[in-house]
Design an enzyme around this catalytic site. Structure first.
Site, PDB file in Angstrom:
ATOM      1  CE  LYS A  26      -3.857   1.932   2.372  1.00  0.00           C
ATOM      2  NZ  LYS A  26      -4.878   1.736   3.595  1.00  0.00           N
ATOM      3  CB  SER A  56      -7.867   4.099   2.672  1.00  0.00           C
ATOM      4  OG  SER A  56      -7.111   3.298   3.559  1.00  0.00           O
ATOM      5  CB  SER A  81      -8.853   1.159   5.231  1.00  0.00           C
ATOM      6  OG  SER A  81      -9.158   2.359   5.610  1.00  0.00           O
TER       7      SER A  81
END
Length: 473
Positions: free
Chosen positions: A79, A154, A178
């Site tokens: 990420k 996210s 997320s």
């Protein structure tokens, strides 16, 4: 066999038997990324030279009969939020464009040391503050199952690359759902570790709502990555000294007590989501578990009333600091970022919020004295538009059944698929354990995975419009 659909655990077995080369597996996911990215847009950058060199090292270790590291030769994407010294860290924001990180997240070092072949980084919403993934900097990331819809956020890019076949493992982070939201919408598995289980960087390492965690295609895959990234770190005083080994090993559920709560006290759950959740409960019962439907005095209004003071004390000031006291810089922020900051800044007193969090936890703790895990949906809806504005924070947060378990952040939560909605997008459930009882949620998840046979079936994965599934076999 489509190599880009392989699980990490199967790849590791094939490496050990010398039936598969890390080099061939890497080239398969690189080729797959080349054909999926024009449609999905989930990758911020690729490190192909470095990845190919790492795959060669893994292949040489296998050929030489050397002891294999836990993630030896497994392709993995990080990420973008997790910084790496000397590499871009742009947070999806125009204000951060070109920014280069000066520190490395501890889980990145652990992943590389464990032998993973890191070949790219995945998209996020701006500053990770939305359950959808689109930014002015990187554009719109789409769900491989239905490209009109979002992969969640996210960690939306992470969920999307796993579903699309563009990598084998991925990292995420979770402050309000997320990891679990994209796991649900993308039909993959994700784990929100309890606070302190996985080390982090300041300031969010001290945020009890926040955790970095693993995402993958099976419970065993996620357990494999979780064992690598967890454990104490000298740079994080909040990191727990005791490590907790987890595994995707199927065990008997005879006598395991499951509390089923379909609406968490008042969420308006889509009928397809509820039906699939009840199907999961039935599968657990068939596997030997004792399932009892229960109530919790929560619901979205109480969740938001409890959580917003926390966000107002941490995330709100963080975003304000980005502006450096210059309100004109706000024009470069995404509308959902501005809306989130505004909602956080108008939240209640932080001390009162801490008292509310303690009161919020009590009924869950009382319930769990008689149950081993809680089962509930991950999200109350079947999808958000890929370019959902996200400016109506109440309308969005009312759908996120993940946030209660950030409020009580010391609980482990495993998110697994539960079925497919009529719009073609997966739905998911959360398996929630008692505080720091990570092993139980993985045990229940592994048994459910075997009983349902959904996401480990070759037919599970999406067909992406304009992308040939047979590419990069």
């Amino acid at each position: 066999m489509d190599l880009f659909r392989i699980t990490a655990t199967r790849a590791a077995e094939m490496f050990r038997r010398r039936e598969l080369s890390p080099i061939d597996l890497l080239e398969a996911v690189i080729a797959r990324t080349a054909v999926t990215e024009p449609v999905i847009n989930a990758v911020t950058e690729q490190w192909l030279d470095e990845a190919r060199a790492a795959a060669v090292v893994s292949q040489e270790r296998i050929a030489a009969g050397e002891p294999l590291r836990p993630l030896e030769g497994i392709p993995l994407m990080l990420k973008e939020e997790q910084p790496i010294t000397g590499h871009l860290q742009e947070e999806g924001c125009l204000l951060e464009q070109g920014h280069v990180a000066t520190e490395t997240h501890p889980i990145v070092d652990r992943i590389i040391d464990a032998g993973a072949v890191v070949h790219g980084r995945t998209t996020t919403p701006e500053y990770c503050c939305a359950p959808v993934t689109h930014t002015k900097l990187w554009g719109v990331t789409r769900n491989p199952w239905n490209t009109d819809l979002a992969p969640g956020g996210s960690s939306g890019g992470a969920g999307a690359v796993l579903a699309a076949g563009s990598t084998v493992l991925a990292t995420g982070s979770d402050i309000g759902g997320s990891i679990r939201i994209p796991s649900s919408f993308c039909g993959v598995v994700g784990f929100k570790p309890p606070f302190g289980r996985v080390p982090g960087l300041a300031p969010f390492n001290s945020d009890t709502y926040c955790a970095d965690g693993p995402m993958g295609r099976s419970v065993a895959d996620v357990a494999l990555l979780q064992d690598v990234i967890s454990g104490p770190w000298v740079g994080d005083a909040a990191s727990l000294r005791d490590s907790a080994h987890v595994a995707g090993v199927v065990r008997s559920l005879e006598g395991v007590r499951v509390a089923l709560c379909p609406d968490l006290g008042g969420y308006d759950v889509d009928p397809a989501v509820e039906a699939n959740t009840r199907a999961v409960a039935a599968a657990l019962k068939d596997a030997g578990a004792v399932v009892e439907q229960v109530d919790l005095p929560w619901g979205p209004q109480r969740v938001l009333d409890t959580a917003w003071p926390h966000f107002g004390a941490i995330m709100g000031p963080f975003i304000e600091e980005v502006l450096h006291g210059d309100p004109t810089r706000a024009d470069q922020l995404m509308p959902y970022t501005r809306a989130f900051a505004a909602a956080a800044s108008s939240a209640g007193d932080h001390v009162q919020g801490l008292v509310a969090e303690s009161a919020f936890y009590r009924p869950f703790a009382e319930l769990m004295t008689d149950h081993d895990v809680l089962l509930c949906p991950t999200i109350a809806t079947t999808g958000f538009a890929a370019d959902e504005p996200g400016t109506d924070t109440r309308a969005v947060f009312d759908k996120l059944m993940t946030l209660p378990f950030n409020v009580i952040g010391r609980v482990p939560v495993l998110a697994v698929p539960s079925g497919i909605a009529p719009n073609g997008v997966p739905t998911g459930v959360q398996i929630v354990g008692r505080t720091y009882d990570d092993a139980t949620v993985f045990g229940v998840g592994a048994a459910l995975e075997q009983e349902l046979g959904l996401w480990t079936d070759p037919s599970w994965w999406p067909t992406i419009a304009g992308v040939t599934d047979g590419a990069a076999r």
